[in-house]
Design a protein around this motif. Sequence first.
Motif, short mmCIF file in Angstrom:
data_model
loop_
_atom_site.label_atom_id
_atom_site.label_comp_id
_atom_site.label_asym_id
_atom_site.label_seq_id
_atom_site.Cartn_x
_atom_site.Cartn_y
_atom_site.Cartn_z
N LEU A 1 68.09 45.98 -74.28
CA LEU A 1 66.94 46.13 -73.51
C LEU A 1 65.87 46.84 -73.66
CD1 LEU A 1 68.95 45.79 -70.14
CD2 LEU A 1 67.93 43.77 -71.19
N LEU B 1 77.77 38.46 -71.31
CA LEU B 1 76.92 39.69 -71.42
C LEU B 1 77.03 40.22 -72.94
CD1 LEU B 1 74.67 41.49 -70.67
CD2 LEU B 1 76.66 42.86 -69.68
N CYS B 2 78.38 40.24 -73.34
CA CYS B 2 78.80 40.85 -74.67
C CYS B 2 78.07 39.91 -75.75
CB CYS B 2 80.25 41.01 -74.74
SG CYS B 2 80.65 41.88 -76.37
N LEU C 1 81.29 37.10 -66.79
CA LEU C 1 80.07 37.73 -66.91
C LEU C 1 80.05 38.74 -67.99
CD1 LEU C 1 79.10 38.13 -63.15
CD2 LEU C 1 78.38 36.08 -64.69
N ASN D 1 74.14 47.32 -74.13
CA ASN D 1 73.27 46.47 -73.04
C ASN D 1 71.98 47.24 -72.94
OD1 ASN D 1 72.41 44.77 -71.19
ND2 ASN D 1 73.29 46.03 -69.48
N LEU E 1 71.28 45.35 -63.02
CA LEU E 1 71.89 44.06 -62.62
C LEU E 1 73.01 43.74 -63.66
CD1 LEU E 1 72.43 42.37 -60.13
CD2 LEU E 1 70.70 41.09 -61.06
N THR E 2 72.44 43.74 -64.84
CA THR E 2 73.44 43.08 -65.93
C THR E 2 74.57 44.21 -66.24
OG1 THR E 2 72.11 44.42 -67.72
CG2 THR E 2 71.51 41.95 -67.11
N SER E 3 74.46 45.18 -65.81
CA SER E 3 75.57 46.48 -66.11
C SER E 3 76.47 46.45 -64.85
CB SER E 3 75.12 47.80 -66.42
OG SER E 3 74.39 48.08 -65.29
N ARG F 1 74.30 40.07 -75.95
CA ARG F 1 73.79 41.29 -76.45
C ARG F 1 74.03 41.55 -77.77
NH1 ARG F 1 70.42 41.10 -72.73
NH2 ARG F 1 70.68 42.03 -70.82
N CYS G 1 84.02 38.60 -62.42
CA CYS G 1 83.36 39.58 -63.39
C CYS G 1 83.61 39.51 -64.90
CB CYS G 1 83.54 41.13 -63.05
SG CYS G 1 82.79 41.62 -61.56
#
Length: 167
Positions: free
Chosen positions: A78, A141-142, A137, A74, A2-4, A145, A134
Amino acid sequence: MLTSLPIGIMLADMVYGFVLNIVQGLNLQQQAAPASDGGLAVTPDIAFNSLQIVANGGMVIIIGFGLIVLLQLNRTVLKRQILPIGIFRTLGLIAVLAFSVPSLWEWFNAALTLSAGGNILNTGNPRYLVSALCMPLIAFLCLVRLFGWYKLHTRQPEQNPPTELQK
């Protein structure tokens, strides 16, 4: 997975936009027939359209590379693994941040305008709306991470105490 998803959507959108740019450039070149009076076969429009295709292709390569590095980052964060980040990966992530962080500011301003009762969403082009959703997001996310990578990187020496040979 989902995060990607935002990264995959943005990669697909960039490739789609680049293919559209090439198709439009080819259509313009087919429409611009050489002059029958012995004039030049290459018009400035064709040359400028080719420059636009080259510039767009360069952007797709640079940002696409950065997005692929973000996908790798990512995945490894994880899995609690450290991704070796050299100069090219760093430059790719900087390009992604330069590409996506301004959207955080724009969405913040859009939220302020929306709270004041203004109309901020243009649903005339769903592709642009999805891309605009997007972008923040990807920026978030960047940053998350990279922070996770930093935490993993600083904790690794603590987890592996030095052996007698290393002392």
